[in-house]
Design an enzyme around this catalytic site. Structure first.
Site, short mmCIF file in Angstrom:
data_model
loop_
_atom_site.label_atom_id
_atom_site.label_comp_id
_atom_site.label_asym_id
_atom_site.label_seq_id
_atom_site.Cartn_x
_atom_site.Cartn_y
_atom_site.Cartn_z
N GLU A 1 -17.59 -24.84 -50.62
CA GLU A 1 -16.81 -24.72 -49.39
C GLU A 1 -17.72 -24.64 -48.16
O GLU A 1 -17.37 -25.15 -47.10
CB GLU A 1 -15.93 -23.47 -49.47
N THR B 1 -5.43 -36.79 -39.56
CA THR B 1 -6.38 -35.90 -40.24
C THR B 1 -5.95 -35.57 -41.67
O THR B 1 -6.71 -34.96 -42.42
CB THR B 1 -6.62 -34.62 -39.41
#
Ligand code: DMJ
Length: 649
Positions: free
Chosen positions: A513, A624
């Protein structure tokens, strides 16, 4: 004895004349107003202020009371860690942000805020407060070939595309090896979809280990449903999975209920639902998608009813009330949330022939253009009341979570306007210059990365979310000043390379992440809490763009490495799941098949192994959430309209 009432003396017996009492009361009420007003000038932390002017939100259970650190902590949570370009709040079951927001003060707070507002930004901005005309009234659904220039004509739109959206043959590559890889990705999509259908139909996401559905609270507890269906429509369609696409379409027709009374993230509803429905309409011409998206668009408009027109993060789709995230300090709005509406809202105006949507996002644009920017950078938090950066946390700038897709939408707004939106272009390139000057770094080992900025101090960390920037800088390279074009393309390639390194340096060949460039490591997560991978698309997204721009075969190879890793570590018996630690091959699954896996990760992989004529970049920009939206060719559409008129006469 009889008391005689004396003229001019109050019956209350205080012995004051009426006029004296009036003056006294006036003085008293002035004093009270003054004391109460003074509360506003106390710092937020003063208890007295918190008691009297309690802000919208009760501190969220999971993330504390909303300091900058809280926001950061929130980013780290492996279950519901999403933030724009990731900001979602609520992808995991345990997220309680929305639940924990008290709705009560919204209305009263509005009044408070209206009084507080008066800053410069407010005076300068023309607030578009016009009521939305009933969109459905204005948007004629009949395609009558342009006799009325005000209505949207699907046929006209199709004629203004430069190329067929699905290419000559659905983008099928001639090279058999590439085609085989593409087929593999299609199989993954079918597998993910079939399991969603079997175990979680109508819910937002599939929980592949427990084989059930997940609603979450990103779209409200009794809010929108079927996120995976809406997010999958265009992916199924371009892959030619027509039975599956038809099931999805039928669900939209019969079961997509927009009359929910739940609270939802404006950003997430926009990028997934509005974006997904718009793409489905533009690709297929099916009226159901258009009428649904116009109905939904209208429901989002009340979120803009703030003193500045900057929307708050959360909206109740039924009542139209809106409020800010509890963890975003002092009721601020988030750059990546209010800055990621432009593409979809411009298209809502196109389809509805109602300018209100474009007005709303142009108002945001104007404010951001005007406001002073520290070092040319855009901080992540802004007050929807004063229109100023939130002073306590103004110094957090990031190309990853909280900031990311704002920058993406600047360059894409320019491209989607057929390169006519000069303001977007200017803002994008100046932002990029500031980013290069302040955030772009080179590690001792030669890796280029985007650091984060906290009050002038660099945090040498790059989030997975920030890896979209390779693709973004790539697609913007050609429109930069001539002497910088090659430089931008090189920068895009370097960042994509760094993100690939974050994958290759892990045991699973999937990226964490967030990865760091301090403490001796490079492109690796040093904190336990940063080690998870939740099927995110950003690295693969950059491979796809870089492949289209350079045709360097390494991008397809890197994409294939990702396919193998996904198959090996994320595929479980009933779908795909995120993993908690990319550095160990004994997988611990998070039991969540994110809807963006279907919408983005698999779509970008499929496009990577397809010919460039499938959704050609000359005609389409991806929002997006990877939903393709067509470039708007105003001049062509107008010419077409004139021609149609002449023919009709
Ligand atoms: C997606 O919902 C979108 O890409 C968003 O912009 C950021 N986060 C996820 C994927 O990681």
């Amino acid at each position: 004895m009889v008391f005689r009432k004396l003229p001019g003396v109050s019956a209350s017996g205080m012995g004051l004349r009426l006029s004296q009492k009036f003056v006294f009361l006036l003085f008293l009420s002035g004093l009270v107003t003054l004391c109460f007003g003074a509360l506003f000038f106390l710092p937020d932390s003063v208890r007295l202020k918190r008691i009297f002017l309690s802000k919208t939100e009760t501190p969220p259970v999971t993330v504390g009371s909303g300091s900058e650190n809280d926001a950061r902590e929130h980013l780290k949570r492996p279950k519901d860690q999403e933030h724009p370009r990731g900001m979602t709040s609520a992808k995991g079951e345990t997220s309680t942000k929305l639940k924990s927001l008290s709705r009560k003060p919204v209305v009263s707070r509005e009044a408070t805020e209206e009084r507080l507002a008066g800053g410069k930004a407010l005076e300068d901005l023309s607030l578009s407060r016009s009521r939305a005309e009933s969109v459905s009234e204005r948007a004629t659904v009949v395609d009558h070939h342009g006799a009325d220039t005000d209505t949207f004509s699907y046929a006209k739109f199709k004629r203004c595309l430069l190329k067929p959206p699905l290419g000559r043959d659905y983008g099928k590559p001639s090279d058999p090896n590439t085609n085989e890889r593409r087929e593999k990705v299609k199989e993954m999509m079918k597998f993910a979809w079939d399991n969603y259908k079997l175990y979680a139909w109508g819910k937002n996401e599939l929980r592949p280990l427990t084989r059930n559905g997940h609603l979450g609270n990103m779209f409200g507890e009794c809010g929108l449903k079927g996120a995976s269906i809406i997010d999958s429509l265009d992916t199924l369609y371009i892959m030619g999975l027509m039975d599956e696409y038809n099931d999805a379409k039928e669900w939209v027709q019969t079961s997509l209920d927009l009359n929910s009374n739940g609270e939802a993230s404006l950003f997430e509803v926009n990028i997934r639902y509005v974006g997904g429905l718009l793409s489905a309409y533009y690709l297929t011409g099916e009226e159901v998608f258009k009428s649904k998206v116009l109905e939904l668009g209208e429901k989002l408009l009340p979120a803009f009813n703030t003193p500045t027109g900057i929307p708050r993060g959360v909206i109740n789709l039924g009542s139209g009330t809106s409020w800010s995230w509890g963890w975003a300090s002092a009721g601020s709005s988030i750059l990546a949330e209010f800055g990621t509406l432009h593409l979809e809202f411009v298209h809502l105006s196109e389809l509805s022939a109602n300018p209100i949507y474009t007005e709303k996002v142009m108002n945001i644009r104007k404010l951001l253009n005007k406001i002073e920017k520290p070092h040319g950078l855009y901080p992540n938090f802004l007050s929807p009341v004063s229109g100023n950066w939130h002073y306590r946390i103004m110094d957090h700038v990031s190309i990853g979570g909280l900031g990311d897709s704002f920058y993406e939408y600047l360059i894409k707004s320019f491209l989607m306007s057929d390169k006519t939106d000069g303001d977007a272009k200017k803002m994008y390139y100046s932002a990029l210059e500031a980013i290069e000057a302040n955030l772009v770094q080179k590690s001792p080992g030669g890796l280029t990365y985007m650091a984060e900025w906290r009050g002038g101090i660099l945090d040498h960390k790059m989030g997975h979310l920030a890896c979209f920037s390779g693709g973004m800088i790539g697609i913007g390279a050609d429109d930069g000043v001539p002497e910088k074009r090659q430089h931008y393309l090189d920068l895009a390639a370097e960042i994509t390379h760094t993100c690939h390194e974050s994958y290759t340096r892990s045991a699973t060949k999937l990226g964490p992440e967030a990865f760091r460039f301090d403490g001796g490591g490079e492109a690796t997560a040093t904190r336990l809490s940063d080690r998870y991978y939740i099927l995110r698309p950003e690295v693969i997204e950059s491979y796809m763009y870089m492949w289209r721009l350079t045709h360097d075969p390494k991008y397809r190879e890197w994409g294939w490495e990702a396919v193998e890793a996904l198959e090996q570590h994320c595929r479980v018996e009933a779908g795909f799941s995120g993993i908690r630690d990319v550095y160990t091959t004994t997988a611990s699954h998070d039991n969540m098949q994110q809807s963006f896996f279907l919408s983005e990760t698999l779509k970008y992989l499929y496009l990577l192994f397809s010919d460039d004529d499938l959704l050609p970049l000359e005609d389409w920009v991806f929002n997006t959430e990877a939903h393709p939206l067509p470039i708007i060719r105003k001049s062509c559409l107008q010419d077409e309209a004139t021609q149609d008129k002449t023919v009709a006469e």
